[in-house]
Design an enzyme around this catalytic site. Structure first.
Site, PDB file in Angstrom:
ATOM      1  N   MET A  30      55.456 -38.237  74.499  1.00  0.00           N
ATOM      2  CA  MET A  30      56.285 -37.112  74.062  1.00  0.00           C
ATOM      3  C   MET A  30      57.274 -36.739  75.164  1.00  0.00           C
ATOM      4  SD  MET A  30      54.203 -34.644  71.488  1.00  0.00           S
ATOM      5  CE  MET A  30      53.310 -33.675  72.688  1.00  0.00           C
ATOM      6  N   LEU A  33      58.040 -37.434  81.381  1.00  0.00           N
ATOM      7  CA  LEU A  33      57.150 -38.452  81.933  1.00  0.00           C
ATOM      8  C   LEU A  33      56.695 -38.114  83.350  1.00  0.00           C
ATOM      9  CD1 LEU A  33      59.097 -41.588  80.645  1.00  0.00           C
ATOM     10  CD2 LEU A  33      57.229 -40.355  79.526  1.00  0.00           C
ATOM     11  N   HIS A  37      51.845 -41.156  82.687  1.00  0.00           N
ATOM     12  CA  HIS A  37      52.586 -42.096  81.841  1.00  0.00           C
ATOM     13  C   HIS A  37      52.911 -43.373  82.606  1.00  0.00           C
ATOM     14  CE1 HIS A  37      53.820 -38.136  79.932  1.00  0.00           C
ATOM     15  NE2 HIS A  37      53.358 -38.793  78.885  1.00  0.00           N
ATOM     16  N   MET A 185      46.697 -35.154  85.055  1.00  0.00           N
ATOM     17  CA  MET A 185      48.141 -35.117  84.844  1.00  0.00           C
ATOM     18  C   MET A 185      48.467 -34.772  83.390  1.00  0.00           C
ATOM     19  SD  MET A 185      50.096 -35.840  87.472  1.00  0.00           S
ATOM     20  CE  MET A 185      50.070 -36.590  89.093  1.00  0.00           C
ATOM     21  N   SER A 187      52.005 -33.086  80.920  1.00  0.00           N
ATOM     22  CA  SER A 187      53.379 -32.573  80.912  1.00  0.00           C
ATOM     23  C   SER A 187      53.399 -31.057  81.067  1.00  0.00           C
ATOM     24  CB  SER A 187      54.083 -32.975  79.606  1.00  0.00           C
ATOM     25  OG  SER A 187      54.238 -34.373  79.542  1.00  0.00           O
TER      26      SER A 187
END
Length: 281
Positions: A30, A33, A37, A185, A187
């Protein structure tokens, strides 16, 4: 790197790859990054497939319109990261193109999808289901890369592949990547201050502690362990939404057999930011 924004063009692109006897690796995201990712992009180099990353902030999986609107977006930086990792193609569809007519369409998902995030984010996994299945149909990957941070989502992807694609897609499950404080991690971490990230390190430490206690004593009292964690993190201004110990196969209650694979799963709030994590036992 090719950048494609329509379903029809993406289908043509993928058909040309497959007709040339090449496979396709898909890394759905989504956007916004981060190193989590990037670990998927690095893992995907193990295959000689053509690599396609998608960026699509899926409105169907947000049960809060404000959360969808405020979801972090950083497309220019994302493209730089994808180019750094030599991704072959970026697929960035428009909402109206990728989401099909939803009239009278309600998928009955497995019962375990109504637990945990499925309980607290009603409709979330139906939205994930619809878009992931659609991406698989459009791109026809032989390999698909997903992180284990969202373990319940991993179970959903396994279900989609088995039921709709005859297990012809190989799901590559990648380990959770953590920051220097042990926070998984995400976003959403961009919304946290350094101090909040430090405070959040207590979550992973506590999960590891519970894991050790469970492995040492098969007669563990999980309710007690849960209460201890909730009390401990409350002092760091962290609110636990759920903390469960369930089987890794289908999120059922543990039977306490020694060879049983279990997963600790948690959702918690730091201020108003909702985060998830899990560890395998």
């Amino acid at each position: 790197m090719d950048i494609i924004t329509t379903v029809s063009d993406q289908q043509k692109y993928c058909k040309s790859i497959i007709s040339g006897d090449k496979g396709i690796s898909l890394i759905p995201t989504m956007g916004n990054l981060h190193k989590g990712h990037e670990s998927l992009f690095i893992r995907s180099t193990e295959s000689d497939n053509r690599r396609i990353a998608s960026i699509f902030v899926n409105p169907l999986q947000f049960n809060d319109a404000k959360d969808y609107t405020e979801y972090p977006r950083s497309i220019e930086n994302d493209i730089k990261i994808l180019e750094k990792h030599k991704i072959d193609c970026l697929f960035m569809p428009e909402v109206k193109d990728i989401i099909l007519d939803r009239e009278n369409k309600t998928e009955c998902l497995p019962d375990y999808m109504s637990k945990l995030c499925g309980q607290y984010r009603v409709g979330h996994f139906n939205g994930v289901f619809e878009i992931v299945k659609r991406l698989f149909e459009v791109i026809c990957p032989s390999l698909a890369y997903f992180g284990r941070k969202d373990y319940q989502q991993i179970l959903l992807i396994r279900y989609i592949i088995k039921k709709y694609f005859d297990n012809n897609i190989n799901l590559v499950e990648c380990e959770t990547i953590r920051d220097d404080f042990g926070l998984a991690m995400s976003s959403r971490n961009i919304h946290l201050s350094v101090n909040q990230r430090k405070q959040s390190s207590i979550i992973y430490k506590s999960l590891c502690s519970i894991k050790d206690q469970i492995k040492k004593d098969i007669n563990y009292n999980f309710d007690k362990l849960r209460k201890e964690l909730v009390s401990k993190v409350k002092n760091e201004n962290i609110r636990v939404e759920y903390l469960e110990l369930l089987t890794s196969e289908n999120l059922s209650k543990p039977s306490r057999k020694k060879d049983e694979n279990l997963t600790l799963l948690i959702a918690f709030y730091v201020s108003n930011i909702r985060l998830i994590d899990n560890i395998q036992i």
